[in-house]
Scaffold this motif. Structure first.
Motif, PDB file in Angstrom:
ATOM      1  N   HIS A   1       1.981 -11.543   8.215  1.00 31.36           N
ATOM      2  CA  HIS A   1       2.937 -10.870   8.027  1.00 31.36           C
ATOM      3  C   HIS A   1       3.060  -9.588   7.476  1.00 31.36           C
ATOM      4  O   HIS A   1       2.442  -9.225   7.003  1.00 31.36           O
ATOM      5  N   TRP A   2       3.339  -8.104   8.552  1.00 32.41           N
ATOM      6  CA  TRP A   2       3.463  -7.162   7.985  1.00 32.41           C
ATOM      7  C   TRP A   2       4.452  -6.628   8.161  1.00 32.41           C
ATOM      8  O   TRP A   2       5.620  -6.956   8.627  1.00 32.41           O
ATOM      9  N   GLN A   3       4.758  -5.499   7.739  1.00 33.59           N
ATOM     10  CA  GLN A   3       5.533  -4.878   7.779  1.00 33.59           C
ATOM     11  C   GLN A   3       5.540  -2.617   7.210  1.00 33.59           C
ATOM     12  O   GLN A   3       4.953  -2.579   6.218  1.00 33.59           O
ATOM     13  N   TYR A   4       6.459  -2.301   8.357  1.00 34.68           N
ATOM     14  CA  TYR A   4       6.223  -0.640   7.617  1.00 34.68           C
ATOM     15  C   TYR A   4       7.442   0.486   7.368  1.00 34.68           C
ATOM     16  O   TYR A   4       7.976  -0.678   8.465  1.00 34.68           O
ATOM     17  N   HIS A   5       7.595   1.489   7.425  1.00 31.03           N
ATOM     18  CA  HIS A   5       9.194   1.638   7.725  1.00 31.03           C
ATOM     19  C   HIS A   5       8.835   3.191   8.317  1.00 31.03           C
ATOM     20  O   HIS A   5       7.809   4.205   7.759  1.00 31.03           O
TER      21      HIS A   5
ATOM     22  N   GLY B   1       0.970  -0.919  -0.158  1.00 29.05           N
ATOM     23  CA  GLY B   1      -0.189   0.289  -0.320  1.00 29.05           C
ATOM     24  C   GLY B   1       0.787   1.210   0.019  1.00 29.05           C
ATOM     25  O   GLY B   1       1.705   1.138  -0.062  1.00 29.05           O
ATOM     26  N   GLN B   2       0.449   2.426  -0.096  1.00 27.49           N
ATOM     27  CA  GLN B   2       0.399   3.636  -0.120  1.00 27.49           C
ATOM     28  C   GLN B   2       0.873   3.760   0.973  1.00 27.49           C
ATOM     29  O   GLN B   2       0.285   4.005   2.016  1.00 27.49           O
ATOM     30  N   GLY B   3       2.192   5.677   1.579  1.00 26.09           N
ATOM     31  CA  GLY B   3       2.274   5.770   2.681  1.00 26.09           C
ATOM     32  C   GLY B   3       1.115   6.404   3.191  1.00 26.09           C
ATOM     33  O   GLY B   3       0.330   7.197   2.106  1.00 26.09           O
TER      34      GLY B   3
ATOM     35  N   GLY C   1       6.479   1.799   2.680  1.00 23.57           N
ATOM     36  CA  GLY C   1       6.046   0.472   2.844  1.00 23.57           C
ATOM     37  C   GLY C   1       5.320  -0.483   3.428  1.00 23.57           C
ATOM     38  O   GLY C   1       5.908  -1.762   3.918  1.00 23.57           O
ATOM     39  N   LEU C   2       4.462  -0.210   3.356  1.00 28.39           N
ATOM     40  CA  LEU C   2       3.775  -1.101   3.982  1.00 28.39           C
ATOM     41  C   LEU C   2       3.754  -1.663   3.388  1.00 28.39           C
ATOM     42  O   LEU C   2       2.920  -2.422   1.963  1.00 28.39           O
TER      43      LEU C   2
ATOM     44  N   LEU D   1      -5.733  -3.137   1.649  1.00 29.31           N
ATOM     45  CA  LEU D   1      -4.128  -3.971   0.853  1.00 29.31           C
ATOM     46  C   LEU D   1      -5.045  -4.770   0.940  1.00 29.31           C
ATOM     47  O   LEU D   1      -6.060  -5.718   1.860  1.00 29.31           O
ATOM     48  N   LYS D   2      -5.475  -5.298  -0.267  1.00 30.72           N
ATOM     49  CA  LYS D   2      -6.215  -6.473  -1.208  1.00 30.72           C
ATOM     50  C   LYS D   2      -5.580  -7.112  -1.632  1.00 30.72           C
ATOM     51  O   LYS D   2      -4.119  -7.039  -2.394  1.00 30.72           O
ATOM     52  N   PRO D   3      -6.504  -9.021  -1.717  1.00 30.82           N
ATOM     53  CA  PRO D   3      -5.712  -9.988  -2.218  1.00 30.82           C
ATOM     54  C   PRO D   3      -5.407  -9.833  -3.840  1.00 30.82           C
ATOM     55  O   PRO D   3      -6.564  -9.253  -4.014  1.00 30.82           O
ATOM     56  N   GLY D   4      -4.209  -9.835  -4.475  1.00 28.68           N
ATOM     57  CA  GLY D   4      -4.115 -10.060  -6.071  1.00 28.68           C
ATOM     58  C   GLY D   4      -5.178 -11.214  -6.384  1.00 28.68           C
ATOM     59  O   GLY D   4      -5.360 -10.479  -7.589  1.00 28.68           O
TER      60      GLY D   4
END
Length: 139
Positions: free
Chosen positions: A67-71, A34-36, A131-132, A51-54
């Motif tokens: 699992h997740w991450q962001y900055h 996703g967008q920041g 970096g979502l 944030l959607k399934p592709g």
């Protein structure tokens, strides 16, 4: 019908392979990015876009873990973060991790992040959380 032990064993083996194969076909994972989001005021919650399934998931698929991450840019104050499916949210322990707190919820729903700067943690200037990403493991 009279089956020998060998025939019965082969039928049971075939049935177990079919059942286990069905279970495996329904499991997998999807990745959402996703967008920041921009944070500029303490004690105000900001949500990311979903944030959607592709791709289409098997009907009835449920989340096993996420699992997740962001900055967060260096030098910015610490923030509070949550990951949400619909109205169900779990607090995140940091900028990267894994959780089973959303397990059992439908895996085909979009997820979104929520961020908030705690009261008294006003930044010098607005900043972006970038970096979502989520990886949703489902069954």
């Amino acid at each position: 019908m009279n089956m020998g032990k060998r025939s019965l064993g082969l039928v049971l083996l075939a049935c177990s392979l079919v059942v286990s194969g069905l279970g495996m076909a329904a499991s997998g994972s999807w990745v959402g990015t996703g967008q920041g989001v921009r944070l500029f005021t303490a004690d105000r919650t900001v949500e990311s876009k979903p944030l959607k399934p592709g791709s289409a998931l098997a009907k009835g698929a449920f989340i096993r873990q996420v699992h997740w991450q962001y900055h967060v840019p260096a030098g910015q104050p610490s923030l509070q973060a949550w990951l949400c499916v619909s109205r169900e949210c779990t607090r995140l322990s940091g900028a990267r991790g894994t959780s089973q707190a959303l397990a059992g919820l439908a895996a085909d729903q979009p997820l979104h992040f929520r961020f908030r700067l705690p009261k008294g943690r006003q930044p010098d200037r607005p900043f972006r959380v970038e970096g979502l990403q989520v990886i949703v493991d489902y069954q």
